[in-house]
Design a protein around this motif. Structure first.
Motif, PDB file in Angstrom:
ATOM      1  N   LEU A  97       5.267  -5.698  -1.362  1.00 36.29           N
ATOM      2  CA  LEU A  97       4.558  -4.635  -2.070  1.00 36.29           C
ATOM      3  C   LEU A  97       3.044  -4.794  -1.952  1.00 36.29           C
ATOM      4  CD1 LEU A  97       6.702  -4.337  -5.335  1.00 36.29           C
ATOM      5  CD2 LEU A  97       6.673  -2.790  -3.363  1.00 36.29           C
ATOM      6  N   THR A  98       2.579  -6.033  -1.903  1.00 38.66           N
ATOM      7  CA  THR A  98       1.143  -6.274  -1.720  1.00 38.66           C
ATOM      8  C   THR A  98       0.676  -5.749  -0.369  1.00 38.66           C
ATOM      9  OG1 THR A  98       1.243  -8.239  -3.134  1.00 38.66           O
ATOM     10  CG2 THR A  98      -0.635  -8.044  -1.642  1.00 38.66           C
ATOM     11  N   LEU A  99       1.424  -6.060   0.685  1.00 43.30           N
ATOM     12  CA  LEU A  99       1.053  -5.572   2.014  1.00 43.30           C
ATOM     13  C   LEU A  99       1.096  -4.050   2.072  1.00 43.30           C
ATOM     14  CD1 LEU A  99       2.977  -8.141   4.248  1.00 43.30           C
ATOM     15  CD2 LEU A  99       0.545  -8.115   3.693  1.00 43.30           C
ATOM     16  N   ARG A 100       2.099  -3.483   1.427  1.00 44.93           N
ATOM     17  CA  ARG A 100       2.225  -2.024   1.436  1.00 44.93           C
ATOM     18  C   ARG A 100       1.081  -1.358   0.687  1.00 44.93           C
ATOM     19  NH1 ARG A 100       7.368   1.381  -1.029  1.00 44.93           N
ATOM     20  NH2 ARG A 100       6.513   3.468  -0.634  1.00 44.93           N
ATOM     21  N   ALA A 101       0.732  -1.895  -0.478  1.00 48.67           N
ATOM     22  CA  ALA A 101      -0.329  -1.288  -1.282  1.00 48.67           C
ATOM     23  C   ALA A 101      -1.705  -1.485  -0.650  1.00 48.67           C
ATOM     24  CB  ALA A 101      -0.309  -1.870  -2.697  1.00 48.67           C
ATOM     25  N   ALA A 102      -1.903  -2.620   0.013  1.00 51.18           N
ATOM     26  CA  ALA A 102      -3.211  -2.907   0.600  1.00 51.18           C
ATOM     27  C   ALA A 102      -3.404  -2.252   1.956  1.00 51.18           C
ATOM     28  CB  ALA A 102      -3.398  -4.422   0.738  1.00 51.18           C
ATOM     29  N   PRO A 151      -3.491   0.932   3.157  1.00 51.70           N
ATOM     30  CA  PRO A 151      -4.519   1.990   3.327  1.00 51.70           C
ATOM     31  C   PRO A 151      -5.946   1.458   3.296  1.00 51.70           C
ATOM     32  CG  PRO A 151      -2.816   2.680   1.782  1.00 51.70           C
ATOM     33  CD  PRO A 151      -2.592   1.222   2.028  1.00 51.70           C
ATOM     34  N   ASN A 152      -6.240   0.544   2.366  1.00 54.26           N
ATOM     35  CA  ASN A 152      -7.591  -0.019   2.309  1.00 54.26           C
ATOM     36  C   ASN A 152      -7.911  -0.850   3.548  1.00 54.26           C
ATOM     37  OD1 ASN A 152      -8.205   1.110  -0.192  1.00 54.26           O
ATOM     38  ND2 ASN A 152      -7.319  -0.612  -1.317  1.00 54.26           N
ATOM     39  N   VAL A 153      -6.892  -1.563   4.057  1.00 50.76           N
ATOM     40  CA  VAL A 153      -7.108  -2.362   5.267  1.00 50.76           C
ATOM     41  C   VAL A 153      -7.416  -1.465   6.457  1.00 50.76           C
ATOM     42  CG1 VAL A 153      -5.963  -3.899   6.901  1.00 50.76           C
ATOM     43  CG2 VAL A 153      -5.733  -4.313   4.459  1.00 50.76           C
ATOM     44  N   ILE A 154      -6.731  -0.326   6.560  1.00 45.83           N
ATOM     45  CA  ILE A 154      -6.991   0.605   7.666  1.00 45.83           C
ATOM     46  C   ILE A 154      -8.408   1.161   7.573  1.00 45.83           C
ATOM     47  CG2 ILE A 154      -6.340   2.821   8.658  1.00 45.83           C
ATOM     48  CD1 ILE A 154      -4.453   0.565   9.349  1.00 45.83           C
ATOM     49  N   SER A 185     -10.794  -1.550   8.543  1.00 43.89           N
ATOM     50  CA  SER A 185     -10.762  -1.818   9.982  1.00 43.89           C
ATOM     51  C   SER A 185     -11.525  -0.752  10.762  1.00 43.89           C
ATOM     52  CB  SER A 185      -9.313  -1.892  10.465  1.00 43.89           C
ATOM     53  OG  SER A 185      -8.600  -2.934   9.804  1.00 43.89           O
ATOM     54  N   CYS A 186     -11.424   0.496  10.326  1.00 43.39           N
ATOM     55  CA  CYS A 186     -12.169   1.562  11.013  1.00 43.39           C
ATOM     56  C   CYS A 186     -13.674   1.341  10.907  1.00 43.39           C
ATOM     57  CB  CYS A 186     -11.774   2.920  10.435  1.00 43.39           C
ATOM     58  SG  CYS A 186     -10.077   3.422  10.779  1.00 43.39           S
ATOM     59  N   CYS A 187     -14.137   1.007   9.703  1.00 39.13           N
ATOM     60  CA  CYS A 187     -15.575   0.764   9.518  1.00 39.13           C
ATOM     61  C   CYS A 187     -16.036  -0.467  10.294  1.00 39.13           C
ATOM     62  CB  CYS A 187     -15.885   0.599   8.033  1.00 39.13           C
ATOM     63  SG  CYS A 187     -15.545   2.066   7.038  1.00 39.13           S
ATOM     64  N   ALA A 188     -15.241  -1.554  10.208  1.00 39.05           N
ATOM     65  CA  ALA A 188     -15.618  -2.769  10.935  1.00 39.05           C
ATOM     66  C   ALA A 188     -15.552  -2.551  12.440  1.00 39.05           C
ATOM     67  CB  ALA A 188     -14.699  -3.924  10.531  1.00 39.05           C
ATOM     68  N   ALA A 232     -10.599 -10.218   0.257  1.00 37.38           N
ATOM     69  CA  ALA A 232     -10.704  -9.739  -1.126  1.00 37.38           C
ATOM     70  C   ALA A 232      -9.804  -8.534  -1.363  1.00 37.38           C
ATOM     71  CB  ALA A 232     -12.152  -9.379  -1.446  1.00 37.38           C
ATOM     72  N   PHE A 233      -9.654  -7.660  -0.360  1.00 38.86           N
ATOM     73  CA  PHE A 233      -8.751  -6.518  -0.497  1.00 38.86           C
ATOM     74  C   PHE A 233      -7.328  -6.994  -0.783  1.00 38.86           C
ATOM     75  CE2 PHE A 233     -11.713  -3.816   2.218  1.00 38.86           C
ATOM     76  CZ  PHE A 233     -12.138  -3.074   1.119  1.00 38.86           C
ATOM     77  N   ILE A 234      -6.862  -7.948  -0.009  1.00 41.19           N
ATOM     78  CA  ILE A 234      -5.496  -8.446  -0.166  1.00 41.19           C
ATOM     79  C   ILE A 234      -5.338  -9.159  -1.513  1.00 41.19           C
ATOM     80  CG2 ILE A 234      -3.697  -9.836   0.880  1.00 41.19           C
ATOM     81  CD1 ILE A 234      -4.531  -7.530   2.613  1.00 41.19           C
ATOM     82  N   THR A 235      -6.301  -9.992  -1.858  1.00 39.12           N
ATOM     83  CA  THR A 235      -6.204 -10.761  -3.100  1.00 39.12           C
ATOM     84  C   THR A 235      -6.209  -9.852  -4.325  1.00 39.12           C
ATOM     85  OG1 THR A 235      -7.367 -12.587  -2.010  1.00 39.12           O
ATOM     86  CG2 THR A 235      -7.225 -12.643  -4.401  1.00 39.12           C
ATOM     87  N   ASP A 236      -7.087  -8.855  -4.324  1.00 38.63           N
ATOM     88  CA  ASP A 236      -7.168  -7.940  -5.459  1.00 38.63           C
ATOM     89  C   ASP A 236      -5.871  -7.155  -5.623  1.00 38.63           C
ATOM     90  OD1 ASP A 236      -8.807  -6.543  -7.555  1.00 38.63           O
ATOM     91  OD2 ASP A 236      -8.353  -4.835  -6.261  1.00 38.63           O
ATOM     92  N   THR A 237      -5.305  -6.694  -4.531  1.00 36.32           N
ATOM     93  CA  THR A 237      -4.036  -5.964  -4.601  1.00 36.32           C
ATOM     94  C   THR A 237      -2.916  -6.853  -5.108  1.00 36.32           C
ATOM     95  OG1 THR A 237      -4.756  -4.624  -2.712  1.00 36.32           O
ATOM     96  CG2 THR A 237      -2.430  -4.553  -3.279  1.00 36.32           C
ATOM     97  N   TYR A 238      -2.885  -8.097  -4.645  1.00 38.67           N
ATOM     98  CA  TYR A 238      -1.837  -9.027  -5.095  1.00 38.67           C
ATOM     99  C   TYR A 238      -1.938  -9.283  -6.588  1.00 38.67           C
ATOM    100  CZ  TYR A 238       0.834 -13.340  -5.595  1.00 38.67           C
ATOM    101  OH  TYR A 238       1.718 -14.279  -6.007  1.00 38.67           O
ATOM    102  N   GLU A 239      -3.152  -9.487  -7.100  1.00 41.69           N
ATOM    103  CA  GLU A 239      -3.321  -9.741  -8.528  1.00 41.69           C
ATOM    104  C   GLU A 239      -2.922  -8.525  -9.354  1.00 41.69           C
ATOM    105  OE1 GLU A 239      -4.005 -12.499 -10.043  1.00 41.69           O
ATOM    106  OE2 GLU A 239      -4.234 -13.640  -8.171  1.00 41.69           O
TER     107      GLU A 239
END
Length: 504
Positions: free
Chosen positions: A378-383, A385-388, A391-394, A474-481
């Motif tokens: 669920l963490t990977l799934r929720a994170a 969209p933010n990861v995409i 990645s586009c900006c980076a 931080a994106f992944i950690t925040d979503t997991y918490e």
């Protein structure tokens, strides 16, 4: 059991929008309430996992059992193909090295782009050397190499010379006159190609079983003078064709080939059955989504959002459909390769390799049946969209650095000479690989460029290795918490309700 009940409660609340449905049921007449409750049970059953469906109605998880069987036979198929492909690649690479030592004069094990000649005498000596070695090949080689035959005779060595039409170059007067069209003949050459055709037999041995393959080698030796810089690079390339040997007999090999064909056939059948079952499930989900949309519009006068509609599309089934399609295509090519009707090793490897990745990624779905693993999924799934978006900006910043390094540092550093090398070099810098050598090899011929290179590399490493990478984590950690706290609150409510029921 507590975690499992929490997971089912969350799934039911998320999917069925029960907070809306329960409030609206009381406003319907008794007949409508029965219809609503029946539809809710149908939706709840649809979103159950295979184990829950088995406990609810005794339905055997055929797709689950088929996926487990498919993973086992696909892995076995890939391992057998990988071993065969490894021996084939080893044979090709070793023959390429043999041909370089046989036909290139005074060749040493070195980088190919460093092998060159600089005088006309050296060019003629190398050409005559290749011809003499080709004529005496049978007396020189220690391998099972032979000449290609056609219509009862050997295919000869072919020398092809290409040159500029009407070329007249006078460096002393700073004048030249060149017709850029390229012709073939004997004059001042543009480059020379020498073509050799040979045959060999590869005796592959696997567990005391011999699998002979007949190879056709088309060797191209190129004298590259296109730059007209005074340095003629010599390159040897080997084009390989694999054919079935015309007359061969090895005891026990026929049975082994039949076993491999049987495994490939089983893989195709299993993947085809899995493909049909998954397509049927996707179609059932699509139909239920249409009924769900019509139901809410009819009974409550509301429009279902697209985010809720996509809940009926199981992404895991889409993943399995793509994997099965790639596996069927790759297995069909593998059968063609084993029967020597096809030689598309690269295409077959890509199809089977990609399908195996998807098959093993699909195993994560079954780990989601366990609560602790489900939190990670669920963490990977929720994170995602933010990861995409990140990645586009980076990626835009990364492309800017790539083009800048290619234009400015390319003339002074071999790792920035081409655009593809720049992308590889910068990616290596992000993961901390080869950083010192990148700094050290920068030429100090131009102080301004040298200073710019330091600013360029320091800013890139600081930006990507520390700032952007930390932001990504931080994106992944925040979503997991967030998900962990949500599950803890749901568990607290469930325990409170359970305690109240026990007390009463």
């Amino acid at each position: 059991d507590g975690w499992g009940n929490v997971s089912r409660d969350l799934s039911e609340e998320r999917t069925l929008s029960c907070h809306c449905t329960r409030c609206l049921i009381s406003r319907q007449n008794p007949g409508d309430s029965i219809v609503v409750e029946d539809f809710r049970r149908k939706l709840k059953y649809f979103f159950m996992n295979p184990c829950e469906k088995y406990r609810a109605r005794g339905r055997k998880p055929w797709k689950l059992m088929l996926q487990i069987l498919k993973i086992a036979i696909i892995t076995f198929q890939l391992v057998s193909f990988g071993l065969s492909n490894q021996m084939m690649v080893t044979f090709k690479d070793e023959n390429l090295m043999v041909f370089k030592h046989l036909f290139l004069k005074e060749y040493q094990d070195q980088r190919v782009d460093r092998y060159a000649v600089y005088t006309k005498t050296d060019v003629y000596d190398h050409i005559y050397y290749i011809i003499r070695r080709f004529i005496n090949l049978q007396n020189l080689t220690v391998g099972n190499h032979g000449y290609e035959t056609m219509q009862g005779g050997y295919i000869p060595l072919i020398l092809c010379q290409e040159f500029y039409r009407n070329s007249n170059i006078s460096p002393g007067n700073d004048t030249f006159n060149i017709d850029p069209h390229v012709d073939k003949g004997i004059t001042v050459y543009y480059f020379i190609n020498i073509y050799l055709t040979l045959k060999a037999i590869n005796l592959q041995t696997v567990r005391h079983h011999v699998f002979p393959d007949c190879y056709d080698f088309t060797i191209t030796i190129e004298f590259d003078n296109r730059a007209c810089s005074g340095r003629i690079k010599i390159n040897l390339e080997n084009d390989v064709g694999i054919n079935e040997c015309k007359d061969w007999n090895v005891a026990g090999t026929f049975m082994k080939n039949n076993q491999l064909l049987l495994i490939d056939s089983m893989v195709i059948i299993a993947c085809f059955m899995s493909l049909i079952l998954c397509i049927r499930s996707v179609c059932s989900g699509t139909q239920l989504q249409l009924h769900y949309t019509a139901f809410f519009h009819t009974y409550y006068g509301k429009t279902v959002s697209w985010s809720e509609r996509w809940e009926f599309v199981n992404g895991w089934y889409i993943l399995i459909i793509v994997s099965d399609t790639l596996t069927i295509a790759g297995s069909a090519l593998k059968i063609g390769i084993q029967t020597k009707d096809l030689t598309n090793y690269d295409v077959c490897s890509i199809l089977l390799g990609a399908s195996t990745i998807l098959v093993w990624v699909g195993v994560i779905r079954y780990l989601g049946f366990f609560q602790k693993y489900n939190i990670l999924i669920l963490t990977l799934r929720a994170a995602f969209p933010n990861v995409i978006r990140f990645s586009c900006c980076a990626g835009l910043i990364y492309l800017g650095y790539c083009f800048c390094g290619w234009i400015v540092l390319g003339p002074y550093h071999e790792k920035f000479r081409t655009l593809d090398k720049v992308t590889e070099c910068l990616f290596s810098l992000i993961i901390g690989d080869d950083s010192y050598s990148t700094f050290k090899k920068m030429r100090e011929k131009n102080y301004m460029v040298w200073l710019f290179s330091r600013l360029y590399l320091y800013s890139f490493i600081s930006l990507f290795s520390y700032m952007l990478l930390s932001l990504f984590i931080a994106f992944i950690t925040d979503t997991y918490e967030t998900i962990k706290v949500s599950f803890a609150l749901q568990l607290k409510v469930w325990l409170k309700n359970s305690h109240s029921q026990v007390f009463h």
